[in-house]
Design a protein around this motif. Structure first.
Motif, PDB file in Angstrom:
ATOM      1  N   PHE A 361       0.815  -1.208   0.000  1.00 16.73           N
ATOM      2  CA  PHE A 361       0.000   0.000   0.000  1.00 16.73           C
ATOM      3  C   PHE A 361       0.859   1.273   0.000  1.00 16.73           C
ATOM      4  O   PHE A 361       0.347   2.367   0.259  1.00 16.73           O
ATOM      5  N   ALA A 362       2.142   1.116  -0.299  1.00 18.69           N
ATOM      6  CA  ALA A 362       3.049   2.271  -0.293  1.00 18.69           C
ATOM      7  C   ALA A 362       2.613   3.342  -1.286  1.00 18.69           C
ATOM      8  O   ALA A 362       2.837   4.545  -1.068  1.00 18.69           O
ATOM      9  N   SER A 363       1.983   2.912  -2.378  1.00 15.59           N
ATOM     10  CA  SER A 363       1.564   3.881  -3.405  1.00 15.59           C
ATOM     11  C   SER A 363       0.507   4.851  -2.892  1.00 15.59           C
ATOM     12  O   SER A 363       0.273   5.902  -3.507  1.00 15.59           O
ATOM     13  N   LEU A 364      -0.122   4.540  -1.754  1.00 13.11           N
ATOM     14  CA  LEU A 364      -1.135   5.430  -1.198  1.00 13.11           C
ATOM     15  C   LEU A 364      -0.502   6.644  -0.516  1.00 13.11           C
ATOM     16  O   LEU A 364      -1.193   7.617  -0.208  1.00 13.11           O
ATOM     17  N   GLY A 365       0.815   6.562  -0.261  1.00 13.77           N
ATOM     18  CA  GLY A 365       1.560   7.733   0.199  1.00 13.77           C
ATOM     19  C   GLY A 365       1.510   8.042   1.678  1.00 13.77           C
ATOM     20  O   GLY A 365       1.837   9.159   2.091  1.00 13.77           O
ATOM     21  N   HIS A 366       1.150   7.067   2.512  1.00 11.89           N
ATOM     22  CA  HIS A 366       1.089   7.329   3.948  1.00 11.89           C
ATOM     23  C   HIS A 366       2.476   7.224   4.589  1.00 11.89           C
ATOM     24  O   HIS A 366       3.247   6.314   4.285  1.00 11.89           O
ATOM     25  N   LYS A 367       2.778   8.142   5.487  1.00 14.29           N
ATOM     26  CA  LYS A 367       4.040   8.139   6.220  1.00 14.29           C
ATOM     27  C   LYS A 367       3.825   7.568   7.613  1.00 14.29           C
ATOM     28  O   LYS A 367       2.703   7.518   8.123  1.00 14.29           O
ATOM     29  N   GLN A 368       4.917   7.134   8.226  1.00 12.34           N
ATOM     30  CA  GLN A 368       4.841   6.660   9.609  1.00 12.34           C
ATOM     31  C   GLN A 368       4.310   7.788  10.480  1.00 12.34           C
ATOM     32  O   GLN A 368       4.705   8.931  10.351  1.00 12.34           O
ATOM     33  N   GLY A 369       3.375   7.442  11.349  1.00 19.56           N
ATOM     34  CA  GLY A 369       2.750   8.444  12.202  1.00 19.56           C
ATOM     35  C   GLY A 369       1.428   8.943  11.661  1.00 19.56           C
ATOM     36  O   GLY A 369       0.736   9.720  12.331  1.00 19.56           O
ATOM     37  N   ALA A 370       1.048   8.483  10.470  1.00 14.74           N
ATOM     38  CA  ALA A 370      -0.200   8.951   9.869  1.00 14.74           C
ATOM     39  C   ALA A 370      -1.413   8.537  10.704  1.00 14.74           C
ATOM     40  O   ALA A 370      -2.382   9.293  10.818  1.00 14.74           O
ATOM     41  N   PHE A 371      -1.351   7.341  11.274  1.00 11.61           N
ATOM     42  CA  PHE A 371      -2.451   6.835  12.100  1.00 11.61           C
ATOM     43  C   PHE A 371      -1.838   6.300  13.395  1.00 11.61           C
ATOM     44  O   PHE A 371      -1.582   5.104  13.535  1.00 11.61           O
ATOM     45  N   PRO A 372      -1.585   7.199  14.348  1.00  9.16           N
ATOM     46  CA  PRO A 372      -0.798   6.840  15.538  1.00  9.16           C
ATOM     47  C   PRO A 372      -1.424   5.752  16.400  1.00  9.16           C
ATOM     48  O   PRO A 372      -0.704   4.916  16.964  1.00  9.16           O
ATOM     49  N   ASN A 373      -2.762   5.743  16.535  1.00  6.84           N
ATOM     50  CA  ASN A 373      -3.388   4.695  17.342  1.00  6.84           C
ATOM     51  C   ASN A 373      -3.184   3.320  16.721  1.00  6.84           C
ATOM     52  O   ASN A 373      -2.870   2.342  17.414  1.00  6.84           O
ATOM     53  N   ALA A 374      -3.359   3.236  15.406  1.00  6.60           N
ATOM     54  CA  ALA A 374      -3.159   1.968  14.717  1.00  6.60           C
ATOM     55  C   ALA A 374      -1.734   1.474  14.890  1.00  6.60           C
ATOM     56  O   ALA A 374      -1.495   0.283  15.142  1.00  6.60           O
ATOM     57  N   GLU A 375      -0.775   2.370  14.768  1.00  2.87           N
ATOM     58  CA  GLU A 375       0.629   1.991  14.915  1.00  2.87           C
ATOM     59  C   GLU A 375       0.925   1.558  16.351  1.00  2.87           C
ATOM     60  O   GLU A 375       1.676   0.605  16.584  1.00  2.87           O
ATOM     61  N   ARG A 376       0.322   2.252  17.300  1.00  2.00           N
ATOM     62  CA  ARG A 376       0.543   1.879  18.705  1.00  2.00           C
ATOM     63  C   ARG A 376      -0.049   0.508  18.998  1.00  2.00           C
ATOM     64  O   ARG A 376       0.584  -0.335  19.653  1.00  2.00           O
ATOM     65  N   LEU A 377      -1.266   0.286  18.521  1.00  3.92           N
ATOM     66  CA  LEU A 377      -1.891  -1.017  18.742  1.00  3.92           C
ATOM     67  C   LEU A 377      -1.071  -2.134  18.113  1.00  3.92           C
ATOM     68  O   LEU A 377      -0.894  -3.199  18.716  1.00  3.92           O
ATOM     69  N   ALA A 378      -0.569  -1.905  16.925  1.00  2.00           N
ATOM     70  CA  ALA A 378       0.237  -2.923  16.243  1.00  2.00           C
ATOM     71  C   ALA A 378       1.482  -3.281  17.044  1.00  2.00           C
ATOM     72  O   ALA A 378       1.988  -4.402  16.945  1.00  2.00           O
ATOM     73  N   SER A 379       1.967  -2.367  17.853  1.00  2.00           N
ATOM     74  CA  SER A 379       3.167  -2.623  18.654  1.00  2.00           C
ATOM     75  C   SER A 379       2.857  -3.207  20.023  1.00  2.00           C
ATOM     76  O   SER A 379       3.771  -3.641  20.731  1.00  2.00           O
ATOM     77  N   GLU A 380       1.562  -3.227  20.424  1.00  2.00           N
ATOM     78  CA  GLU A 380       1.217  -3.650  21.781  1.00  2.00           C
ATOM     79  C   GLU A 380       0.299  -4.872  21.859  1.00  2.00           C
ATOM     80  O   GLU A 380       0.329  -5.600  22.859  1.00  2.00           O
ATOM     81  N   VAL A 381      -0.528  -5.141  20.862  1.00  2.00           N
ATOM     82  CA  VAL A 381      -1.571  -6.154  21.023  1.00  2.00           C
ATOM     83  C   VAL A 381      -1.012  -7.571  21.009  1.00  2.00           C
ATOM     84  O   VAL A 381      -0.019  -7.863  20.342  1.00  2.00           O
ATOM     85  N   MET A 382      -1.679  -8.432  21.744  1.00  2.00           N
ATOM     86  CA  MET A 382      -1.335  -9.851  21.769  1.00  2.00           C
ATOM     87  C   MET A 382      -2.575 -10.638  22.184  1.00  2.00           C
ATOM     88  O   MET A 382      -3.254 -10.274  23.151  1.00  2.00           O
ATOM     89  N   ALA A 383      -2.876 -11.693  21.452  1.00  2.00           N
ATOM     90  CA  ALA A 383      -4.055 -12.515  21.733  1.00  2.00           C
ATOM     91  C   ALA A 383      -3.678 -13.699  22.609  1.00  2.00           C
ATOM     92  O   ALA A 383      -2.679 -14.385  22.354  1.00  2.00           O
ATOM     93  N   LEU A 384      -4.506 -13.957  23.631  1.00  2.00           N
ATOM     94  CA  LEU A 384      -4.347 -15.104  24.517  1.00  2.00           C
ATOM     95  C   LEU A 384      -5.372 -16.178  24.139  1.00  2.00           C
ATOM     96  O   LEU A 384      -6.393 -15.874  23.523  1.00  2.00           O
ATOM     97  N   PRO A 385      -5.158 -17.426  24.519  1.00  2.00           N
ATOM     98  CA  PRO A 385      -6.143 -18.481  24.231  1.00  2.00           C
ATOM     99  C   PRO A 385      -7.506 -18.135  24.826  1.00  2.00           C
ATOM    100  O   PRO A 385      -7.589 -17.709  25.982  1.00  2.00           O
ATOM    101  N   ILE A 386      -8.574 -18.306  24.052  1.00  2.00           N
ATOM    102  CA  ILE A 386      -9.911 -17.942  24.517  1.00  2.00           C
ATOM    103  C   ILE A 386     -10.970 -18.935  24.033  1.00  2.00           C
ATOM    104  O   ILE A 386     -12.148 -18.798  24.342  1.00  2.00           O
TER     105      ILE A 386
END
Length: 408
Positions: A361-386
């Motif tokens: 999706f690089a052609s869409l032209g988004h830079k790092q920091g464009a969607f800070p919540n999404a980037e933060r979640l991607a660095s923090e989330v983890m799924a446990l057995p449920i």
């Protein structure tokens, strides 16, 4: 780690509680698809034999019966069985005529198929940020992203909890833009008495084996209350041909297999009980994480604490917990995963890279920091057995692993 062949050390009582077991737990899989109820297995074997002997494997009465049952469950006029959740999204977009030059608004923090289906049609996925609390698209971001080229809004009910549909539907109505619910992970989720997949112009479901209603291979579903769109979607599902071999539209092969439809149907009436067990497991996680002094609710108040783990909270009426997704703070997610892995606990990261940061999706032209919540979640989330068949002692084993990592 999805499957671990464990002996049954305890069985869940009808009320969702667990019988005690004296056998120590030494590992817990993220998901174990072999722990099917013996009664269900016997029923599925009879059904599989029936379909095998029928010689009718594409569409037909098995698919018709499954579609009728799904329409009644979701509360819609039309339920159209398709080949996968991804194809459900493609079919909904194609039915609306989305194509080159069009824009479809969707969250950046979600599974690839949401935006991938848009790009495959030559349209442009327009990303918006997500809430750090329920992981779903922020309505204010959707409103800000609207343009004259917007042809659809595609919210995702991520991990089993409905998106903010009142606000999103109001935005769609204001701008005369249809809403496609990506309910791939959320069958049975409810918002103000409305089933996921019944609120928008289309609902799209996945029956991938890991889903709450899982098939024995790939399968999906499209739902709608619009008669004209429902008829068009059924035609597009079979290469756009009606009658057979006469094509006024260019469709694709999106048909669900008769075998998958037949095997899914007896699981549908059992879905409510399985969801109740998932909710029970989520409540036990909350109790255990709180007691171990390592967890706080994933809210603005919880985020203000020094708790290393933020556990998911129910924002709307019914969270079906396709995943129990925690947030691991202070950059400790990878080391915690390694620690749990050594103890035989399966975990997964859904999703390690936000879509706007994916190379395709690089052609869409988004830079790092464009969607800070999404980037933060991607660095923090983890799924446990449920998964529903987990025993209480297995849940305790998972949390004890987390406690031992943070508290020693």
């Amino acid at each position: 780690m999805w499957v671990c062949h464990l002996p049954r050390r305890g069985e869940r009582d009808y009320d969702g509680a667990m019988k005690e077991s004296n056998t120590p737990v030494r590992s817990v899989p993220l998901l174990d698809l072999t722990r099917l109820d013996a009664t269900l297995i016997a029923e599925l074997e009879v059904i599989a034999t029936r379909v095998l002997r029928s010689g009718h494997y594409i569409l037909g009465p098995e698919v018709d019966a499954f579609e009728k049952a799904c329409a009644e469950y979701v509360g819609v006029k039309h339920a159209i069985g398709v080949s996968s959740g991804t194809d459900a999204l493609l079919l909904a977009l194609m039915t609306l005529g989305v194509g080159a030059g069009d824009e479809v608004i969707c969250p950046s923090f979600t599974f690839f198929a949401t935006a991938g289906s848009v790009m495959r049609l030559g349209a442009r996925p327009v990303f918006v940020d997500s809430s750090t609390v329920d992981f779903n698209a922020l309505p204010e971001g959707i409103e800000a992203a609207m343009t004259k080229r917007t042809r659809a809004i595609m919210p995702v009910h991520l991990f089993g909890q409905s998106a903010a549909m009142d606000e999103i539907l109001a935005i769609g109505k204001k701008h005369h833009v249809p809403v496609i619910e990506d309910a791939a992970q959320a069958i049975g989720a409810i918002d103000k008495g409305r089933q996921a997949g019944s609120m928008g112009t289309f609902g799209c479901f996945s029956f991938f084996p890991t889903k709450n209603l899982g098939a024995f291979g790939d399968a999906g579903l499209v739902t709608t209350n619009d008669d004209e769109l429902g008829d068009k979607a059924r035609i597009l599902r079979v290469h756009g041909g009606k009658p057979k071999y006469y094509h006024s539209l260019v469709g694709a092969n999106f048909r669900i297999d008769a075998m998958q439809a037949a095997l899914l149907r007896p699981k549908l009436p059992r879905l409510a009980e399985a969801t109740t067990k998932r909710v029970h497991n989520a409540k036990r996680y909350v109790e255990l994480l709180t007691a171990a002094e390592v967890g706080a609710p994933n809210t603005s108040q919880g985020e203000a604490t020094d708790a290393p783990i933020l556990y998911p909270t129910r924002v709307r009426e019914n969270h079906t917990y396709n995943q129990f997704t925690i947030r691991v703070r202070a950059g400790k997610r990878e080391t915690l995963r390694e620690h749990l892995s050594k103890r035989g606990v399966g975990t997964e990261i859904y999703y390690p890279v936000s879509l706007h940061e994916q190379p395709c999706f690089a052609s869409l032209g988004h830079k790092q920091g464009a969607f800070p919540n999404a980037e933060r979640l991607a660095s923090e989330v983890m799924a446990l057995p449920i998964f529903p068949e987990l025993r209480d002692e297995e849940l305790a084993y998972v949390v004890d692993g987390i406690r031992s990592f943070f508290r020693g």
